[in-house]
Design an enzyme around this catalytic site. Structure first.
Site, short mmCIF file in Angstrom:
data_model
loop_
_atom_site.label_atom_id
_atom_site.label_comp_id
_atom_site.label_asym_id
_atom_site.label_seq_id
_atom_site.Cartn_x
_atom_site.Cartn_y
_atom_site.Cartn_z
N GLY A 12 0.83 -1.42 -0.03
CA GLY A 12 -0.06 0.11 0.01
C GLY A 12 0.77 1.36 0.16
O GLY A 12 0.30 2.58 0.63
N THR A 13 1.82 1.23 -0.48
CA THR A 13 2.68 2.78 -0.64
C THR A 13 2.11 3.50 -1.50
O THR A 13 2.16 4.59 -1.34
CB THR A 13 4.23 2.16 -0.93
OG1 THR A 13 4.41 1.63 -2.47
CG2 THR A 13 4.96 1.29 -0.14
N ASN A 14 1.32 3.04 -2.54
CA ASN A 14 0.62 4.07 -3.41
C ASN A 14 -0.52 4.35 -2.61
O ASN A 14 -0.83 5.61 -3.07
CB ASN A 14 0.46 3.26 -4.84
CG ASN A 14 1.33 3.23 -5.80
OD1 ASN A 14 1.82 4.28 -6.29
ND2 ASN A 14 2.11 2.19 -5.98
N MET A 91 -3.88 -6.52 -7.22
CA MET A 91 -3.56 -7.73 -8.11
C MET A 91 -4.52 -8.69 -8.53
O MET A 91 -4.06 -9.96 -8.79
CB MET A 91 -2.37 -8.33 -7.32
CG MET A 91 -1.22 -7.43 -6.92
SD MET A 91 -0.44 -6.80 -8.38
CE MET A 91 0.93 -5.88 -7.44
N ILE A 93 -7.87 -10.13 -10.58
CA ILE A 93 -8.70 -9.76 -11.89
C ILE A 93 -10.19 -9.64 -11.51
O ILE A 93 -10.59 -10.58 -10.91
CB ILE A 93 -8.39 -10.96 -12.83
CG1 ILE A 93 -6.92 -10.62 -13.26
CG2 ILE A 93 -8.98 -10.89 -14.03
CD1 ILE A 93 -6.40 -11.92 -14.28
N LEU A 94 -10.71 -8.73 -12.29
CA LEU A 94 -12.26 -8.44 -12.24
C LEU A 94 -12.78 -8.79 -13.62
O LEU A 94 -12.13 -8.47 -14.67
CB LEU A 94 -12.44 -6.90 -11.69
CG LEU A 94 -12.01 -6.55 -10.30
CD1 LEU A 94 -12.28 -5.22 -10.20
CD2 LEU A 94 -12.69 -7.50 -9.26
N ASN A 108 -5.43 2.60 -12.98
CA ASN A 108 -4.56 1.89 -12.59
C ASN A 108 -3.24 2.47 -12.77
O ASN A 108 -2.75 3.35 -13.73
CB ASN A 108 -4.68 0.78 -13.17
CG ASN A 108 -3.60 -0.60 -12.86
OD1 ASN A 108 -3.51 -0.66 -11.73
ND2 ASN A 108 -3.01 -1.07 -13.97
N HIS A 110 0.53 1.35 -13.17
CA HIS A 110 1.34 0.01 -13.64
C HIS A 110 3.02 0.59 -13.62
O HIS A 110 3.11 1.63 -14.12
CB HIS A 110 0.88 -0.33 -15.34
CG HIS A 110 1.70 -1.52 -15.72
ND1 HIS A 110 1.55 -2.69 -15.13
CD2 HIS A 110 2.71 -1.52 -16.72
CE1 HIS A 110 2.31 -3.41 -15.78
NE2 HIS A 110 3.22 -2.90 -16.59
C1 GAR Z 1 3.06 -1.19 -7.38
O1 GAR Z 1 4.69 -1.09 -8.02
C2 GAR Z 1 2.17 -1.08 -8.55
O2 GAR Z 1 2.60 -0.35 -9.59
C3 GAR Z 1 2.36 -2.42 -8.90
O3 GAR Z 1 2.40 -3.22 -7.82
C4 GAR Z 1 3.02 -2.40 -6.74
C5 GAR Z 1 2.28 -2.38 -5.55
O4 GAR Z 1 2.81 -1.49 -4.36
N1 GAR Z 1 1.06 -2.89 -9.54
C6 GAR Z 1 0.94 -3.72 -10.49
O5 GAR Z 1 2.02 -4.30 -10.86
C7 GAR Z 1 -0.39 -3.95 -11.26
N2 GAR Z 1 -0.04 -4.64 -12.44
P1 GAR Z 1 1.94 -0.98 -3.26
O6 GAR Z 1 1.17 -1.92 -2.57
O7 GAR Z 1 3.05 -0.46 -2.23
O8 GAR Z 1 1.24 0.01 -3.94
#
Ligand code: GAR
Length: 208
Positions: A12-14, A91, A93-94, A108, A110
């Site tokens: 969940g850093t994003n 992560m 799929i829906l 999203n 990516h």
């Molecule tokens: C992030 O790097 C995000 O871009 C990627 O997973 C990580 C989640 O980190 N997402 C994907 O690869 C989706 N295809 P987070 O949980 O720390 O935000």
């Protein structure tokens, strides 16, 4: 005020970048009203709780198939009156019913420059492994709208970082997150909440 619902599966850093941006006042037209996790033990849930944000656990393993899971997701999104749905490291799929119900209202992040290193199997560290394997010299991240095509929806924002000699997938992931993802995701959300993103002929245009 738009209701922003954030979907998570992991650290969940994003999500944290979005929470911090909202606290700074950078997301003027919206607020994060609910975080939905596909995993009961995702650290992202703690981040939400620490910040007084409602959490919902929709564990994929509790549903028979992708359609049952998608129906449950739609029920929550509808009852939360979602104006914007953000995949932040989500992560799971829906099926197509979800993005059809929220056209150009789901985005999203990516961790690569779409259309490179995206689609089925490209998620998390695997993306950075593939980037290093190919030997490209520049990578980055993309925020795009979610459509039925995996990682194929209109691109909203992208930015780049260099790939350096000696990088490991973990080092590269950190560089992409810190320098790109944590900046462009809150920015795209803020732009959306201020109605500054227009879609024409399947392309997204930002009016800053
Ligand atoms: C992030 O790097 C995000 O871009 C990627 O997973 C990580 C989640 O980190 N997402 C994907 O690869 C989706 N295809 P987070 O949980 O720390 O935000």
């Amino acid at each position: 005020m738009k209701n922003i619902i954030v979907l998570v599966s992991g650290g969940g850093t994003n999500l944290q970048a979005l929470i911090d941006a909202e606290k700074r006042g950078d997301i003027r037209g919206g607020r994060i009203t609910c975080v939905i996790s596909s995993k009961a033990d995702a650290y992202a849930l703690e981040r939400a709780e620490k910040n007084g944000i409602k959490t919902v656990i929709l564990a994929r393993k509790d549903y028979a198939d992708v359609h049952e899971y998608s129906k449950a997701m739609l029920d929550v999104l509808d009852s939360e009156k979602a104006d914007l749905v953000v995949y932040a490291g989500f992560m799971t799929i829906l099926d197509e019913t979800v993005c059809r119900a929220y056209p150009n209202k789901m985005m999203n992040v990516h961790p690569a420059l779409i259309p490179s290193f995206c689609g089925k199997g490209f998620y998390g560290l695997h993306v950075h492994e593939a980037v290093l394997e190919k030997g490209v010299k520049v990578t980055g991240a993309t925020v795009h709208f979610v459509t039925e095509e995996c990682d194929g929806g209109p691109i909203i924002l992208q930015d780049t970082v260099p790939v350096l000699n000696g990088d490991t997938p973990e080092i590269l992931q950190k560089r992409v997150m810190e320098n790109v993802e944590w900046k462009i995701l809150p920015k795209a959300v803020a732009l959306f909440c201020e109605d500054k993103i227009k879609i024409e002929n399947g392309r997204a245009y930002v009016n800053e």
